[in-house]
Motif scaffolding. Structure first.
Motif, PDB file in Angstrom:
ATOM      1  N   LEU A 285       0.851  -1.191   0.000  1.00  0.00           N
ATOM      2  CA  LEU A 285       0.000   0.000   0.000  1.00  0.00           C
ATOM      3  C   LEU A 285       0.891   1.246   0.000  1.00  0.00           C
ATOM      4  CD1 LEU A 285      -2.546  -1.125   2.737  1.00  0.00           C
ATOM      5  CD2 LEU A 285      -2.780  -1.321   0.264  1.00  0.00           C
ATOM      6  N   PHE A 286       0.444   2.262  -0.742  1.00  0.00           N
ATOM      7  CA  PHE A 286       1.255   3.473  -0.893  1.00  0.00           C
ATOM      8  C   PHE A 286       0.429   4.718  -0.665  1.00  0.00           C
ATOM      9  CE2 PHE A 286       3.061   0.354  -3.772  1.00  0.00           C
ATOM     10  CZ  PHE A 286       4.428   0.500  -3.606  1.00  0.00           C
ATOM     11  N   PHE A 287       1.140   5.843  -0.430  1.00  0.00           N
ATOM     12  CA  PHE A 287       0.530   7.129  -0.773  1.00  0.00           C
ATOM     13  C   PHE A 287       1.568   8.037  -1.402  1.00  0.00           C
ATOM     14  CE2 PHE A 287       1.420   7.926   3.801  1.00  0.00           C
ATOM     15  CZ  PHE A 287       2.082   9.142   3.737  1.00  0.00           C
ATOM     16  N   TYR A 288       1.098   9.005  -2.169  1.00  0.00           N
ATOM     17  CA  TYR A 288       1.974   9.914  -2.904  1.00  0.00           C
ATOM     18  C   TYR A 288       1.692  11.345  -2.480  1.00  0.00           C
ATOM     19  CZ  TYR A 288       3.070   5.851  -5.675  1.00  0.00           C
ATOM     20  OH  TYR A 288       3.499   4.612  -6.048  1.00  0.00           O
ATOM     21  N   VAL A 289       2.752  12.124  -2.267  1.00  0.00           N
ATOM     22  CA  VAL A 289       2.622  13.492  -1.773  1.00  0.00           C
ATOM     23  C   VAL A 289       3.153  14.469  -2.814  1.00  0.00           C
ATOM     24  CG1 VAL A 289       3.115  15.017   0.164  1.00  0.00           C
ATOM     25  CG2 VAL A 289       3.125  12.548   0.505  1.00  0.00           C
ATOM     26  N   LYS A 290       2.419  15.564  -2.993  1.00  0.00           N
ATOM     27  CA  LYS A 290       2.851  16.603  -3.922  1.00  0.00           C
ATOM     28  C   LYS A 290       3.777  17.550  -3.172  1.00  0.00           C
ATOM     29  CE  LYS A 290      -0.595  17.365  -6.842  1.00  0.00           C
ATOM     30  NZ  LYS A 290      -1.921  17.896  -7.196  1.00  0.00           N
ATOM     31  N   LYS A 291       5.067  17.539  -3.530  1.00  0.00           N
ATOM     32  CA  LYS A 291       6.029  18.328  -2.751  1.00  0.00           C
ATOM     33  C   LYS A 291       5.756  19.826  -2.884  1.00  0.00           C
ATOM     34  CE  LYS A 291      10.882  18.730  -1.599  1.00  0.00           C
ATOM     35  NZ  LYS A 291      12.254  18.413  -1.969  1.00  0.00           N
ATOM     36  N   ALA A 292       5.262  20.234  -4.047  1.00  0.00           N
ATOM     37  CA  ALA A 292       5.015  21.659  -4.273  1.00  0.00           C
ATOM     38  C   ALA A 292       3.990  22.222  -3.277  1.00  0.00           C
ATOM     39  CB  ALA A 292       4.536  21.875  -5.698  1.00  0.00           C
ATOM     40  N   HIS A 293       3.159  21.358  -2.694  1.00  0.00           N
ATOM     41  CA  HIS A 293       2.132  21.852  -1.770  1.00  0.00           C
ATOM     42  C   HIS A 293       2.631  21.946  -0.335  1.00  0.00           C
ATOM     43  CE1 HIS A 293      -1.701  20.978  -4.307  1.00  0.00           C
ATOM     44  NE2 HIS A 293      -0.784  21.630  -4.973  1.00  0.00           N
ATOM     45  N   VAL A 294       3.773  21.298  -0.051  1.00  0.00           N
ATOM     46  CA  VAL A 294       4.299  21.341   1.319  1.00  0.00           C
ATOM     47  C   VAL A 294       4.687  22.784   1.626  1.00  0.00           C
ATOM     48  CG1 VAL A 294       6.102  20.505   2.858  1.00  0.00           C
ATOM     49  CG2 VAL A 294       5.127  18.987   1.151  1.00  0.00           C
ATOM     50  N   GLY A 295       4.155  23.309   2.714  1.00  0.00           N
ATOM     51  CA  GLY A 295       4.434  24.702   3.054  1.00  0.00           C
ATOM     52  C   GLY A 295       3.369  25.647   2.528  1.00  0.00           C
ATOM     53  N   VAL A 296       2.631  25.248   1.484  1.00  0.00           N
ATOM     54  CA  VAL A 296       1.543  26.084   0.967  1.00  0.00           C
ATOM     55  C   VAL A 296       0.253  25.735   1.706  1.00  0.00           C
ATOM     56  CG1 VAL A 296       0.200  26.701  -1.065  1.00  0.00           C
ATOM     57  CG2 VAL A 296       2.648  26.207  -1.287  1.00  0.00           C
ATOM     58  N   VAL A 297      -0.065  24.448   1.725  1.00  0.00           N
ATOM     59  CA  VAL A 297      -1.221  23.976   2.488  1.00  0.00           C
ATOM     60  C   VAL A 297      -0.715  23.556   3.864  1.00  0.00           C
ATOM     61  CG1 VAL A 297      -3.044  22.268   2.594  1.00  0.00           C
ATOM     62  CG2 VAL A 297      -2.306  23.153   0.379  1.00  0.00           C
ATOM     63  N   PRO A 298      -1.191  24.182   4.929  1.00  0.00           N
ATOM     64  CA  PRO A 298      -0.674  23.824   6.250  1.00  0.00           C
ATOM     65  C   PRO A 298      -1.103  22.412   6.644  1.00  0.00           C
ATOM     66  CG  PRO A 298      -2.502  25.373   6.453  1.00  0.00           C
ATOM     67  CD  PRO A 298      -2.210  25.242   4.984  1.00  0.00           C
ATOM     68  N   GLY A 299      -0.263  21.733   7.384  1.00  0.00           N
ATOM     69  CA  GLY A 299      -0.670  20.439   7.923  1.00  0.00           C
ATOM     70  C   GLY A 299      -0.111  19.231   7.208  1.00  0.00           C
TER      71      GLY A 299
END
Lengths: 352, 426
Positions: A285-299
């Motif tokens: 099982l996986f999940f994928y994170v959009k790095k560009a959103h880190v710091g833009v969307v809090p949490g």
């Protein structure tokens, strides 16, 4: 009458007011994707929300494919930040991400899920091999002559394998839209399919024909599509002790008093057998994170830290309690370090 | 003469046959109603028998000492300390004090599993509300875990479900039961909290608020638009090919499957106008599209039922057409329009399919407070709970269905009541 007139005009005014334009920012993490990972990511989201006091991430269950499609559509707060997946991202999906500007994608493997074939506890426990499953459920099976396929002629389990009981083949399982069905076809059916040497040899010559033979499930009523609701399958198994059902391990875990999992190649589906990979029908099982959103969307960072903490995905963590099978401790540590330092995929992974 | 006697004989002859046909027909009607009623009765009995348990939850009484060293804080005003504090330690320590003989890692873990995983946060909320409790000890009822809840309820009913508990846990519950330290209490969480993955902490307030916000917006948008369209079509529009064409299309729209409105909403509102996903605004807009045809059709029927004499009298007294419509026809047609609107709203309240496409089928914990907060609605909550693996969600699902049915009954009864009260007969 003037009264009703004024009500009418007030209604109109309020309507105009409420349809005024809206701002695009959001303060909660948006997660989409696999319905198999959904029960796990929701627990993490909730714990994170309660412990931190921040907005709780919103989790949508769209299926792995649907989630990756939304995820790869673009960068910006209108698109989700994270997508869950019960299979690895495909090369085509990765390329689509790149083409739409989603350059840096962080891949996190969180653990394993077992797919079980179960029947009512009122019935005898089954011991199946992947070959039995393939022969019982494939649309076309090898005939007497080598290299020739025939329409699946089997009606009872004994016809498939003389060690099995003389009951009708009747299997309730997920529909084609489900990730569980994809994984079941890939792991169980293909696993049995490969045991025929000439079909295995076909893989190198004609991959599509090979996939067609190994992944197509019969449609003559022996395999019954029961919808995405696994609770429904369990209910039906209870009333029909001759039937088998296909669903995720967490449902077996929760309903141990009603259904029992069949052993596959003599390995029963248990927490430990899936964790040490001896149970053959399990998937990562996986999940994928959009790095560009880190710091833009809090949490996002908080959610990642919670997910990759030992109390969540460790052997004694709360995700294990929900039925997720954790990664081995070494892989888990490495994955946690990787995730927390936000290392994106390079594009050189051997994606399919 | 003989002919009329003949006829009379014929009539007499056929009379019994015709009477019998009528009696048979009455019985068919009675049977039809009986089948309908028994289907409703089966539905209600099934839902209530499954769901009544959800209105109670299992609580365990423990002596909790709010020791600041256990939590690891020294100042209740410092929010960073509050976040970092180990609140779970409060409930764990309380359990450890109650069962001091328990040792070993796995045993302790089993012991901790007696209580809800949110118990620590509940105690935090309690301490924040009553800061004087810091470093004090109090005896308090703490929410039990859902597995304990399921076991305890089934055990009280005489058919214990123990598959997810260990021998030791059953022993502890027995001990608590003998000391009267475990009991069923009114499940307030069900009505005061949002969704949760832990059945014992899950509530429907989030979904109820989401439904209210979405429906308010739907009503505000669809009623004025629907009524204006109906008035124009009925009173002002010329009768020609164009208005026929529009009428056919409105009737068609009323029969379009609701999922299509969801796709439309996804394409127009989310992808084109960039309305955020999962918020009541987009839900309200989509449901407005969906129930507009219903409201237009019922409003037109209501306007049609106002007798022409009213219109003629108004015009005869020198009123303009606008005055005639607004001062006379509209007030008389309003009860019918309201009934239509309420029926449309009830339809919108029970809808899930179009919301699937616009992201309102999601796990949302926080209770929405405005039209732009992510939200879900009651039927979606039922769907999500029905799909959850945890067994304790079965009774939660039925309880949520009961709440939804209550709302539907209230709305439909008020439609009947409004019609009875305001309707004029000519």
């Amino acid at each position: 009458m003037t009264n009703s007139k004024s009500i009418f005009s007030t209604l109109c005014a309020v309507t105009l007011f409420t349809t005024a334009p809206f701002a695009g920012a959001r303060d909660n993490v948006e997660v989409v994707g696999s319905s198999t990972v959904y029960p796990f990511s929701t627990v993490v989201a909730e714990r994170y929300g309660r412990a931190s006091g921040n907005a709780t991430p919103k989790i949508e269950s769209t299926g792995s494919g649907g989630g990756l499609k939304l995820f790869c559509s673009g960068v910006g707060t209108n698109y989700p930040d994270i997508t869950n997946s019960s299979r690895r991202i495909k090369l085509s999906e990765f390329n689509k991400c790149q083409a739409n500007g989603v350059k840096d994608v962080i891949e996190v493997q969180i653990g394993y899920d077992g797919i079980v074939v179960a029947n009512s506890i009122a019935a005898e426990p089954m011991n199946l091999s992947r070959k039995d499953i393939f022969l019982a459920l494939a649309a076309k099976v090898p005939g007497v002559e080598e290299g020739v396929l025939i329409e699946n002629p089997y009606n009872t389990w004994r016809e498939v394998n003389s060690d099995l009981p003389n009951t009708k083949i009747e299997v309730l399982g997920p529909p084609p839209t489900s990730g569980t069905r994809d994984a079941f076809a890939e792991l169980a059916l293909e696993g049995g399919c490969k045991t025929f040497e000439w079909i295995a040899a076909l893989k190198k010559i004609d991959k599509n024909a090979y996939k067609d033979i190994c992944h197509t499930i019969r449609e003559d009523g022996r395999y019954i599509e029961a919808g995405e609701n696994d609770n429904l399958i369990i209910q039906k198994l209870q009333t029909n002790s001759a039937a088998l059902g296909i669903f995720g391990f967490s449902f077996l875990d929760q309903n141990a008093d009603k259904v029992q999992g069949a052993s596959i190649e003599s390995v029963p589906p248990t927490f430990d057998s899936i964790a040490d990979k001896s149970y053959p029908v399990s998937r990562p099982l996986f999940f994928y994170v959009k790095k560009a959103h880190v710091g833009v969307v809090p949490g996002i960072v908080g959610y990642l830290n919670e997910f990759t903490s030992e109390r969540a995905w460790g052997e004694d963590g709360y995700l294990a309690e929900k039925g997720m099978i954790p990664l081995p401790v070494k892989e888990r540590r490495a994955m946690a370090v990787n995730t927390r330092s936000l290392v994106p995929m390079t594009g050189n992974e051997a994606l399919q | 003469m003989s002919k009329s006697v003949d006829n009379l004989a014929k009539i007499k002859h056929s009379l019994t046959r015709r009477n019998r046909a009528e009696a048979r027909f009455r019985w068919y009607g009675r049977i039809a109603i009986f089948i309908g009623l028994s289907a409703v009765a089966v539905l209600f009995v099934d839902i209530i028998s499954k769901g009544h348990g959800a209105f109670q939850a299992t609580y365990i009484n423990l002596d909790v000492s709010y020791n600041q060293d256990i939590i690891g804080i020294d100042n209740l005003m410092d929010s960073t300390q509050l976040v970092a504090g180990d609140w779970q330690a409060l409930s764990k320590t309380a359990l450890r004090t109650k069962f001091p003989q328990v040792s070993g890692r796995s045993d302790k873990r089993e012991l901790n599993n007696l209580l809800s995983s949110g118990a620590g946060f509940d105690l935090k909320d309690r301490l924040m509300a009553k800061p004087l409790l810091l470093n004090e000890t109090e005896s308090i009822w703490i929410l039990a875990d859902d597995d304990i809840d399921t076991y305890y309820k089934s055990w009280l009913d005489g058919d214990a479900y123990a598959a997810r508990l260990s021998e030791k846990q059953i022993g502890w519950i027995d001990e608590l039961h003998q000391q009267d330290l475990i009991r069923l209490q009114l499940n307030t969480n069900l009505f005061t909290r949002g969704d949760s993955r832990e059945p014992e902490q899950a509530g429907i307030l989030g979904a109820v608020m989401g439904s209210i916000l979405t429906l308010v917006l739907t009503l505000l948008l669809s009623f004025p638009i629907g009524v204006s369209a109906a008035i124009y079509l009925e009173e002002f529009a010329p009768k020609n090919k164009w208005t026929d064409f529009i009428e056919v299309n409105i009737n068609n729209l009323a029969a379009v499957p609701s999922i299509i409105f969801g796709l439309l909403g996804l394409a127009i509102f989310i992808n084109f106008f960039h309305v955020p996903r999962s918020v009541p605004i987009v839900g309200g807009l989509v449901l407005t599209l969906m129930i507009l045809p219903t409201i237009i059709i019922t409003s037109r029927a209501a306007i049609k039922s106002v007798p022409p004499s009213i219109r003629e009298a108004a015009l005869g007294m020198g009123a303009s057409k606008y005055q005639m419509v607004l001062h006379h026809v509209l007030p008389l047609a309003l009860p019918g329009m309201l009934t239509g609107a309420i029926i449309g709203m009830a339809q919108a309240l029970g809808e899930t399919a179009p919301l699937l496409m616009i992201g309102m089928v999601a796990f949302i914990v926080d209770i929405p407070g405005s039209f732009t907060d992510p939200a879900t609605v009651l039927p979606v909550q039922i769907f999500l709970w029905a799909d959850s693996p945890e067994r304790a969600f079965i009774e939660k699902t039925s309880a949520a269905i009961m709440v939804l049915l209550t709302f539907l009954i209230i709305m439909n009864t008020s439609a009947v009541w409004l019609r009875k009260r305001l309707e004029r007969h000519w």
